[in-house]
Design a protein around this motif. Structure first.
Motif, PDB file in Angstrom:
ATOM      1  N   PHE A   9      30.091  45.771  44.102  1.00 26.49           N
ATOM      2  CA  PHE A   9      29.468  44.465  44.351  1.00 26.49           C
ATOM      3  C   PHE A   9      28.948  43.827  43.057  1.00 26.49           C
ATOM      4  O   PHE A   9      29.015  42.619  42.872  1.00 26.49           O
ATOM      5  CB  PHE A   9      28.341  44.603  45.396  1.00 26.49           C
ATOM      6  N   ARG A  10      28.468  44.673  42.190  1.00 33.94           N
ATOM      7  CA  ARG A  10      27.966  44.145  40.913  1.00 33.94           C
ATOM      8  C   ARG A  10      29.105  43.444  40.156  1.00 33.94           C
ATOM      9  O   ARG A  10      28.952  42.330  39.666  1.00 33.94           O
ATOM     10  CB  ARG A  10      27.404  45.292  40.076  1.00 33.94           C
ATOM     11  N   VAL A  11      30.269  44.118  40.115  1.00 34.33           N
ATOM     12  CA  VAL A  11      31.403  43.514  39.397  1.00 34.33           C
ATOM     13  C   VAL A  11      31.914  42.287  40.153  1.00 34.33           C
ATOM     14  O   VAL A  11      32.238  41.260  39.566  1.00 34.33           O
ATOM     15  CB  VAL A  11      32.520  44.565  39.169  1.00 34.33           C
ATOM     16  N   ALA A  12      31.909  42.402  41.497  1.00 35.73           N
ATOM     17  CA  ALA A  12      32.411  41.275  42.290  1.00 35.73           C
ATOM     18  C   ALA A  12      31.525  40.043  42.111  1.00 35.73           C
ATOM     19  O   ALA A  12      32.018  38.924  42.028  1.00 35.73           O
ATOM     20  CB  ALA A  12      32.460  41.669  43.763  1.00 35.73           C
ATOM     21  N   ILE A  13      30.220  40.268  42.025  1.00 40.34           N
ATOM     22  CA  ILE A  13      29.304  39.123  41.972  1.00 40.34           C
ATOM     23  C   ILE A  13      29.002  38.692  40.539  1.00 40.34           C
ATOM     24  O   ILE A  13      28.898  37.508  40.232  1.00 40.34           O
ATOM     25  CB  ILE A  13      27.989  39.462  42.726  1.00 40.34           C
ATOM     26  N   CYS A  14      28.886  39.689  39.654  1.00 38.20           N
ATOM     27  CA  CYS A  14      28.454  39.353  38.279  1.00 38.20           C
ATOM     28  C   CYS A  14      29.580  39.459  37.248  1.00 38.20           C
ATOM     29  O   CYS A  14      29.396  39.021  36.114  1.00 38.20           O
ATOM     30  CB  CYS A  14      27.312  40.261  37.836  1.00 38.20           C
ATOM     31  N   GLY A  15      30.655  40.104  37.593  1.00 39.19           N
ATOM     32  CA  GLY A  15      31.760  40.207  36.633  1.00 39.19           C
ATOM     33  C   GLY A  15      31.491  41.197  35.510  1.00 39.19           C
ATOM     34  O   GLY A  15      32.295  41.349  34.601  1.00 39.19           O
ATOM     35  N   THR A  16      30.355  41.865  35.572  1.00 39.52           N
ATOM     36  CA  THR A  16      30.039  42.817  34.513  1.00 39.52           C
ATOM     37  C   THR A  16      29.181  43.947  35.058  1.00 39.52           C
ATOM     38  O   THR A  16      28.326  43.722  35.927  1.00 39.52           O
ATOM     39  CB  THR A  16      29.314  42.127  33.332  1.00 39.52           C
ATOM     40  N   THR A  17      29.422  45.121  34.547  1.00 40.09           N
ATOM     41  CA  THR A  17      28.627  46.268  35.002  1.00 40.09           C
ATOM     42  C   THR A  17      27.240  46.235  34.377  1.00 40.09           C
ATOM     43  O   THR A  17      26.342  46.920  34.813  1.00 40.09           O
ATOM     44  CB  THR A  17      29.315  47.592  34.605  1.00 40.09           C
ATOM     45  N   ILE A  70      27.329  56.007  46.783  1.00 42.79           N
ATOM     46  CA  ILE A  70      26.738  54.679  46.966  1.00 42.79           C
ATOM     47  C   ILE A  70      26.725  53.860  45.662  1.00 42.79           C
ATOM     48  O   ILE A  70      26.896  52.647  45.661  1.00 42.79           O
ATOM     49  CB  ILE A  70      25.305  54.810  47.559  1.00 42.79           C
ATOM     50  N   GLY A  71      26.579  54.589  44.535  1.00 39.88           N
ATOM     51  CA  GLY A  71      26.561  53.911  43.222  1.00 39.88           C
ATOM     52  C   GLY A  71      27.876  53.180  42.981  1.00 39.88           C
ATOM     53  O   GLY A  71      27.904  52.089  42.396  1.00 39.88           O
ATOM     54  N   ASP A  72      28.978  53.775  43.462  1.00 40.89           N
ATOM     55  CA  ASP A  72      30.273  53.119  43.264  1.00 40.89           C
ATOM     56  C   ASP A  72      30.357  51.848  44.112  1.00 40.89           C
ATOM     57  O   ASP A  72      30.914  50.831  43.683  1.00 40.89           O
ATOM     58  CB  ASP A  72      31.425  54.067  43.655  1.00 40.89           C
ATOM     59  N   ILE A  73      29.784  51.915  45.304  1.00 44.02           N
ATOM     60  CA  ILE A  73      29.795  50.725  46.176  1.00 44.02           C
ATOM     61  C   ILE A  73      28.952  49.615  45.524  1.00 44.02           C
ATOM     62  O   ILE A  73      29.358  48.454  45.467  1.00 44.02           O
ATOM     63  CB  ILE A  73      29.208  51.082  47.577  1.00 44.02           C
ATOM     64  N   ASN A  83      37.698  54.461  41.677  1.00 40.83           N
ATOM     65  CA  ASN A  83      37.806  55.338  42.854  1.00 40.83           C
ATOM     66  C   ASN A  83      37.671  54.570  44.178  1.00 40.83           C
ATOM     67  O   ASN A  83      37.493  55.163  45.225  1.00 40.83           O
ATOM     68  CB  ASN A  83      36.766  56.458  42.790  1.00 40.83           C
ATOM     69  N   ILE A  84      37.710  53.243  44.109  1.00 42.09           N
ATOM     70  CA  ILE A  84      37.766  52.463  45.362  1.00 42.09           C
ATOM     71  C   ILE A  84      39.114  51.729  45.362  1.00 42.09           C
ATOM     72  O   ILE A  84      39.321  50.849  44.516  1.00 42.09           O
ATOM     73  CB  ILE A  84      36.611  51.453  45.449  1.00 42.09           C
ATOM     74  N   ASN A  85      39.993  52.126  46.241  1.00 40.46           N
ATOM     75  CA  ASN A  85      41.323  51.514  46.173  1.00 40.46           C
ATOM     76  C   ASN A  85      41.299  50.081  46.699  1.00 40.46           C
ATOM     77  O   ASN A  85      40.328  49.664  47.330  1.00 40.46           O
ATOM     78  CB  ASN A  85      42.375  52.378  46.879  1.00 40.46           C
ATOM     79  N   ALA A  87      29.081  52.574  52.992  1.00 40.80           N
ATOM     80  CA  ALA A  87      29.470  53.745  52.207  1.00 40.80           C
ATOM     81  C   ALA A  87      29.932  54.856  53.143  1.00 40.80           C
ATOM     82  O   ALA A  87      31.028  55.429  52.972  1.00 40.80           O
ATOM     83  CB  ALA A  87      28.291  54.214  51.341  1.00 40.80           C
ATOM     84  N   VAL A  88      29.116  55.097  54.162  1.00 37.67           N
ATOM     85  CA  VAL A  88      29.443  56.190  55.083  1.00 37.67           C
ATOM     86  C   VAL A  88      30.781  55.895  55.785  1.00 37.67           C
ATOM     87  O   VAL A  88      31.662  56.759  55.860  1.00 37.67           O
ATOM     88  CB  VAL A  88      28.301  56.367  56.114  1.00 37.67           C
TER      89      VAL A  88
END
Ligand code: GLU
Length: 561
Positions: free
Chosen positions: A524-532, A517-520, A460-462, A494-495
């Protein structure tokens, strides 16, 4: 023909063999306390070390150590066809690796096998003359005899016995050579027929022999009336003869072995008796079992070398289970109250626990990999970071050198990654095995990040938002800010992009937002860690140097453009 002549015909080197008396004198009594247990681990080196072998060795070691006795290692390699020299080294190395230390027997010294102890040789194939000496004595005393039955004759005997529904074996009328005339024996020898030496059994199959087994309790079984083989045609003893002679001469007080040997114990007691020796105490331990569904029924069976990977001790090593975990698990199988003990003794000193034969499980203990994993998680969670790092490095060095290299290249970062979550949630049970570490901390190494990242960005984040969000973050963030400031940056981002700044706000009016906010955070979690599945994001961010973090975010931001 006199008996002496017969002996010389049977064994051309008989005149060079020391008398049995010589060996009796050679091995002194052990000067130990009366209650001290002398036990042994006596594996057959047939290419494999079964987890049940480590289990048996462990029990033997603990019972000896606890009683201030002696525990020794004897290699039973008289099955020449199945024995493999490499397995002896494997056994010695594995025992050491698992902390099962013997007082006597074989050990590795400068990459060579060395023996120590006064009761050797500790390899049975080097004891050939000892067995021969006792065989000569038994033949001389009329308690053993040569038998020239061929394989074909033995097969016929077995078939006939089965047809008559009689027990199989060499006894009664089937023991053809038991009372053979000397000229018949001489003729067979002159024809160079191969022979074995059989026991002239004095047992009566109708009568019972009774004894007390330290684990199984009172046992009564039929006496042995079978003229079992003592010496095979290749000149090596059978297990029965070797066990009795070796454990007598090595002054074993307790034979602690798998219960597959229980049914042979009447033979062993008989042999001790015929040789005029006091038998040792016997403790027959139940095997490690597994449950399997066969035709809709749950069947328990022994862990099988052929069917079960976890029967082989190498399975645990390859999969990175700490030796401590395997040992704690086996001790728990031995005596279920051990679990309570080790939970309260996290410095893990086994010696504080008192083991006793009467508490050993009498029926097979069920192998349960999940239980082992639980124990292992618990044990690793109580190790220091240094201990985890050193052990994981040792394991990786052998099984994953690429990862070991990175661990050594970035020791501080690695230790910080290993420590993640332990500080916020003391003793978090994050790792089950050493193998488990790489998939949990791979993301800290740029060298592994791209190769191993597994999760994709929240849908849901394009793409456009994704790129600008990361860019905004990079503009606002630096390594000196506090967790609160970091959170407020994320919230304002987020806002700005129309994601609810809390999940509760989102839930109240879902249609108003693109997400929350959880999606944001997840972005970052995926961007930095590559895994949820990575640990707490702020904790991860705090162990990264700014450069590493910015490079990673920048490369993702630019890749998205
Ligand atoms: N070599 C035997 C085995 O591996 C040893 C049994 C015993 O401990 O006496 O089963």
């Amino acid at each position: 023909m006199t008996t002496e002549l017969l002996i010389n015909k049977l064994f051309s080197d008989a005149h060079q063999i020391h008398s049995a008396d010589f060996f009796e004198q050679l091995y002194p009594e052990r000067s130990l306390q009366e209650t001290a247990i002398v036990s042994r681990f006596a594996p057959s080196p047939t290419g494999f070390l079964h987890i049940g072998g480590i289990y048996t060795a462990l029990i033997n070691m603990l019972m000896a150590r606890q009683s201030k006795g002696v525990f020794f290692l004897r290699i039973e390699d008289t099955d020449i066809v199945r024995s493999q020299k490499d397995t002896i080294t494997l056994i010695v190395n594995m025992l050491l690796q698992f902390g099962i230390i013997h007082n006597e027997g074989l050990s590795m010294c400068d990459n060579m096998l060395k023996e120590n102890g006064l009761y050797g040789p500790y390899i049975q194939t080097n004891r050939k003359d000892i067995y021969k000496s006792y065989i000569i004595q038994l033949v001389r005393d009329g308690l053993a005899y040569p038998c020239f039955l061929t394989t074909e004759e033995l097969d016929n005997i077995r078939t006939e016995q089965r047809l008559l529904k009689m027990k199989t074996g060499c006894y009664g009328p089937w023991a053809k050579w038991r009372n053979a005339r000397q000229d018949e024996i001489l003729e067979a020898l002159e024809n160079k027929e191969s022979f074995v030496i059989r026991l002239k059994s004095t047992g009566n199959g109708i009568k019972k022999i009774e004894w007390h087994d330290l684990v199984k309790g009172h046992i009564a079984m039929a006496e042995n009336d079978n003229d079992i083989i003592l010496l095979k045609s290749d000149g090596f003893p059978t297990y029965h003869l070797a066990h009795v002679i070796d454990d007598h001469l090595m002054k074993t007080t307790h034979v602690i072995r798998g219960d597959e040997w229980l049914s042979s114990t009447p033979v062993h007691l008989q042999l001790f008796n015929m040789l005029g020796w006091a038998p040792p105490n016997y403790a027959h331990i139940a095997p490690i079992e597994k449950e399997e569904e066969i035709d809709g029924h749950m069947i328990r069976r022994k862990l099988s070398k052929r069917k079960d990977n976890e029967a082989n001790i190498l399975f645990f090593i390859e999969n990175g289970f700490p030796e401590k975990s395997v040992i704690a698990y086996l001790l728990h199988l031995m005596d279920s109250s051990f679990e309570e003990f080790y939970k309260n003794n996290l410095d893990y000193k086994i010696d504080g626990f008192s083991f006793s034969f009467s508490k050993f499980s009498n029926h097979g203990a069920l192998f349960d990999l999940d239980k082992l994993k639980n124990i292992s998680r618990e044990i690793i969670s109580h190790m220091s970071i240094e201990e985890i790092y050193n052990n994981a490095l040792l394991w990786s060095n052998k099984w994953d050198p690429e990862f070991a290299f990175l661990m050594m290249e970035y020791p501080q970062l690695t230790k910080m990654a290993l420590n993640l979550e332990r500080e916020v949630q003391k003793n978090s049970k994050r790792f089950t095995t050493w193998k488990d570490i790489k998939p949990k901390i791979f993301f800290i190494y740029d060298e592994l990040f791209n190769e191993y990242k597994i999760s994709s960005f929240p849908e849901n984040i394009n793409k456009l938002d994704r790129c600008s969000i990361i860019q905004d973050f990079l503009n606002a963030f630096n390594k000196d800010i506090t967790k609160e400031t970091w959170l407020s940056i994320l919230k304002s981002i987020a806002v700005k992009y129309n994601y609810a700044e809390s999940i509760s706000m989102f839930n109240k009016n879902k249609l108003n937002y693109k997400g929350h906010i959880g999606d944001i955070m997840m972005l970052f979690r995926v961007a930095i860690c590559g895994t949820t599945g990575a640990p707490n994001l702020w904790d991860v961010i705090s162990i990264f140097e700014q450069d590493r973090l910015f490079n990673r975010l920048n490369s993702i931001a630019s890749a998205e453009l």
